[in-house]
Design a protein around this motif. Structure first.
Motif, mmCIF file in Angstrom:
data_model
loop_
_atom_site.group_PDB
_atom_site.id
_atom_site.type_symbol
_atom_site.label_atom_id
_atom_site.label_comp_id
_atom_site.label_asym_id
_atom_site.label_seq_id
_atom_site.Cartn_x
_atom_site.Cartn_y
_atom_site.Cartn_z
ATOM 1 N N PHE A 94 13.426 21.030 0.066
ATOM 2 C CA PHE A 94 13.336 20.138 1.214
ATOM 3 C C PHE A 94 13.773 20.942 2.444
ATOM 4 C CE2 PHE A 94 14.406 16.046 -1.400
ATOM 5 C CZ PHE A 94 13.183 16.166 -2.041
ATOM 6 N N LEU A 142 9.284 13.733 6.490
ATOM 7 C CA LEU A 142 9.945 14.691 5.615
ATOM 8 C C LEU A 142 9.150 15.983 5.583
ATOM 9 C CD1 LEU A 142 12.029 15.460 3.371
ATOM 10 C CD2 LEU A 142 10.492 14.330 1.738
ATOM 11 N N LEU A 161 8.017 6.571 -0.897
ATOM 12 C CA LEU A 161 6.693 7.131 -0.632
ATOM 13 C C LEU A 161 5.740 6.050 -0.120
ATOM 14 C CD1 LEU A 161 6.641 9.043 -3.989
ATOM 15 C CD2 LEU A 161 6.604 10.193 -1.764
ATOM 16 N N ILE A 200 11.665 13.413 -4.435
ATOM 17 C CA ILE A 200 11.704 12.600 -3.214
ATOM 18 C C ILE A 200 12.272 11.222 -3.523
ATOM 19 C CG2 ILE A 200 10.310 11.553 -1.381
ATOM 20 C CD1 ILE A 200 8.305 13.843 -1.748
ATOM 21 N N PHE A 239 15.701 9.919 -1.843
ATOM 22 C CA PHE A 239 15.541 9.084 -0.656
ATOM 23 C C PHE A 239 15.576 7.581 -0.898
ATOM 24 C CE2 PHE A 239 14.188 13.175 0.872
ATOM 25 C CZ PHE A 239 14.668 13.187 2.185
ATOM 26 N N LEU A 295 8.821 19.532 3.661
ATOM 27 C CA LEU A 295 9.234 20.107 2.375
ATOM 28 C C LEU A 295 8.207 21.104 1.870
ATOM 29 C CD1 LEU A 295 8.791 17.230 -0.290
ATOM 30 C CD2 LEU A 295 7.463 17.494 1.791
ATOM 31 N N LEU A 353 7.429 8.861 5.202
ATOM 32 C CA LEU A 353 7.937 7.921 4.222
ATOM 33 C C LEU A 353 8.011 6.514 4.833
ATOM 34 C CD1 LEU A 353 10.884 10.016 2.681
ATOM 35 C CD2 LEU A 353 8.461 10.009 2.035
ATOM 36 N N PHE A 397 14.399 16.407 7.483
ATOM 37 C CA PHE A 397 14.036 14.990 7.463
ATOM 38 C C PHE A 397 14.460 14.347 8.771
ATOM 39 C CE2 PHE A 397 14.957 10.464 6.342
ATOM 40 C CZ PHE A 397 13.632 10.096 6.117
#
Length: 435
Positions: A63, A73, A95, A84, A88, A75, A171, A66
Motif C-alpha cells: 500500500f 487508495l 471495495l 484491502i 480498511f 497501491l 473505495l 490513502f
C-alpha cells in the motif's frame, strides 16, 4: 518457481515463473524476455494467465497512500483485495466493486475488469480505477487515465497490454461489517426473472440456480439481495478456514451428488421471502471460507462456463440452455445468475446489459461437446463468454461476440505487445495474429 496453474487446474503445462519486487527488476526481466504473461494469485479459471514463461507479480504488493477525504487508495498491483478488505473495513471503507472472491490481485482485477453483485448499479472494477502505471514492451512506464486508449485496452485486456505496476482506486464508505440480506425463493425461471426485476434497485443481488431442475421447475432459485447494515459494527476479523487437503476422486462429483446438494441447498431456505443479517464474507465471498476448494473436482480439474445474454433475449436463452444442461445430466452445484447494467467502453470487458449465468463443470469426457452446443445457443441469442473463466471457446465465436476486437489487435501491434505479451488463451484466440 515452476509449473504455476490456473484455478481450474486445467490445462497443466510446464512453465517457469520470475518474481519481481522492484521496477528495476521488472525492466530487466522485460528487456531480456522474448514472450511472457503476467500472473497474479492464479484465480483466473482457464488459460488466460498461462504461458511457458510467467511474470509472478503478487510479491509487488505494498500500500502506498490513502486519502481519507476522497477514499482513493494508491497501491502496488500485486496487493490482494483480501488485504484491502482486512485493512480498511475496520476503518469504515470497502471495495466499490468486488467479485465472488477477494483472493485476487488488484492487477488481476483490472486485467479482467472484474464485476460483482452490484454491476447493475456500479458497473465493472474499471469504474473505480482512477489511474494506473503500465510498463510497455519497450520498457516505457506510462501513466494511464480513464478513457485513454491504453485504459480501454488494459481494463479487460487479460494482461496482454503490459505490466500494471500500481494503481489508484476509489473505495466506498460503510458503517458495518454486516449485510441486511433478503432471500427470495422462486419455483421456476419466470418467477426468478420477476424477482430480479422486483428487487432491481437493491445495491447487491445474486441468485443460486438449480441447473438440474426439470420441466415446470427449470430455473428455480434462491435470489439473495441486500445492502450494508448501519449498526456501526466494524470489528471485522478473518475467520479460520476449512481446507481441502487433497484432490477428491473424480467420481465424487456426479449427477446424483449434485442433485442431492441442490435439493438440500434449495430447501434450506423457507418458502417465499425471508430476511437475514449476514457477514460480508458470507455474502460476497462464501467459497473463500474453504482453502483449495478447487480440489473437489478431482485431479483433472474443472472449468467455469460463464456467458451473458442481452436482457431482452435472456429469458428465452437461459430457458434453452438450462434445459440442455438438465438433459445432459452434467449439472453444476455452483450455478450463479446475476443481473447486469450498461456495457462500458473497454474493448474486451465482458458485461453487457442483461443476465449472466456461471456454471462449474469438472473436466470429463463429453464436457467440451456439451459446451460447444451451449456456445451455439449463446451465439444464437447474441451473447458472449467471459475470457477470465474460459479455456476452450473458439476463435470464431469470440470474434463474433466482441465487437472491438480489431481495435484491441491494432493497439497491440502499435505498441509491440503482440510480440512480447501472450498467453495460451491469446494464441488460441489469435489475439497475437494481426489481420
Amino acid at each position: 518457481m515452476k509449473n504455476l496453474t490456473s484455478w481450474g487446474l486445467y490445462p497443466k503445462i510446464h512453465n517457469d515463473a520470475t518474481i519481481f519486487q522492484s521496477i528495476d527488476e521488472l525492466k530487466k526481466f522485460n528487456s531480456n524476455s522474448t514472450e511472457y504473461i503476467p500472473y497474479g494469485n492464479g484465480r483466473s479459471y482457464g488459460d488466460s494467465a498461462l504461458n511457458e514463461h510467467i511474470l509472478y507479480a503478487k510479491p509487488y504488493n505494498y500500500f502506498l497512500d490513502f486519502d481519507e477525504t476522497t477514499g482513493i487508495l494508491h497501491l502496488e498491483a500485486g496487493a490482494m483485495l483480501s488485504e484491502i478488505v482486512e485493512s480498511f473495513v475496520p476503518k469504515g471503507w470497502f471495495l466499490k466493486v468486488t467479485p465472488g472472491t477477494k483472493l485476487i490481485t488488484v492487477g488481476g482485477a483490472i486485467a479482467s475488469d472484474i464485476h460483482g453483485k452490484n454491476h447493475h448499479i456500479e458497473g465493472c472494477f474499471s469504474e473505480c480505477v482512477e489511474e494506473f502505471n503500465l510498463l510497455l514492451p519497450n520498457n516505457e512506464l506510462v501513466n494511464v487515465k480513464k478513457d485513454d486508449e491504453l485504459f480501454l485496452a488494459t481494463c479487460g485486456g487479460m494482461g496482454l497490454t503490459g505490466v500494471i505496476t500500481d494503481a489508484k482506486i476509489s473505495l466506498k464508505k460503510i458503517n458495518s461489517q454486516y449485510i441486511k440480506q433478503t432471500t427470495i425463493k422462486t419455483r421456476n425461471l419466470k418467477e426468478t426473472f420477476e424477482a430480479f426485476e422486483s428487487y432491481k434497485n437493491e445495491p447487491y443481488s445474486v441468485a443460486w440456480i438449480d441447473c438440474l431442475a426439470t420441466q415446470d421447475e427449470v430455473g428455480k432459485c434462491l435470489l439473495m439481495v441486500g445492502d450494508f447494515a448501519d449498526d456501526g459494527d466494524l470489528n471485522y476479523k478473518q475467520k479460520p478456514k476449512l481446507n481441502i487437503p487433497f484432490n477428491f476422486p473424480t467420481f465424487a462429483l456426479n449427477n446424483l451428488s449434485v442433485k442431492a446438494f441442490n435439493y438440500l441447498y434449495y430447501n434450506k431456505a423457507p418458502d417465499g421471502v425471508s430476511k437475514q443479517k449476514v457477514s460480508l464474507d458470507s455474502f460476497f465471498y462464501p467459497l473463500d471460507a474453504i482453502n483449495n476448494w478447487n480440489r473437489i473436482y478431482g485431479k483433472n480439474g474443472f472449468t467455469q462456463y460463464q456467458f451473458i445474454l442481452p436482457k431482452e433475449k435472456s429469458y428465452d436463452g437461459l430457458l434453452e440452455i438450462l434445459t440442455k444442461i438438465s438433459q445432459s445430466k452434467k449439472g453444476s452445484f455452483l450455478a450463479v445468475l446475476k443481473l447486469y447494467g450498461k456495457q462500458n467502453k473497454n474493448y474486451l470487458s465482458f458485461p453487457i446489459e442483461g443476465y449472466s449465468l456461471a456454471l462449474d463443470f469438472k473436466i470429463e469426457d463429453g464436457l467440451f461437446e456439451l459446451l460447444n452446443k451451449l456456445d451455439e445457443v449463446v451465439q444464437k441469442y447474441d451473447g458472449r463468454i467471459y475470457l477470465t473463466k474460459d479455456v476452450r471457446v473458439s476463435k470464431e465465436f469470440f470474434e463474433s461476440s466482441y465487437e472491438d476486437i480489431q481495435k484491441f489487435r491494432d493497439l497491440r501491434k502499435k505498441f509491440g505487445m503482440d510480440k512480447k505479451l501472450n498467453s495460451l488463451q491469446s494464441k488460441r484466440l489469435s489475439l497475437w495474429v494481426m489481420f
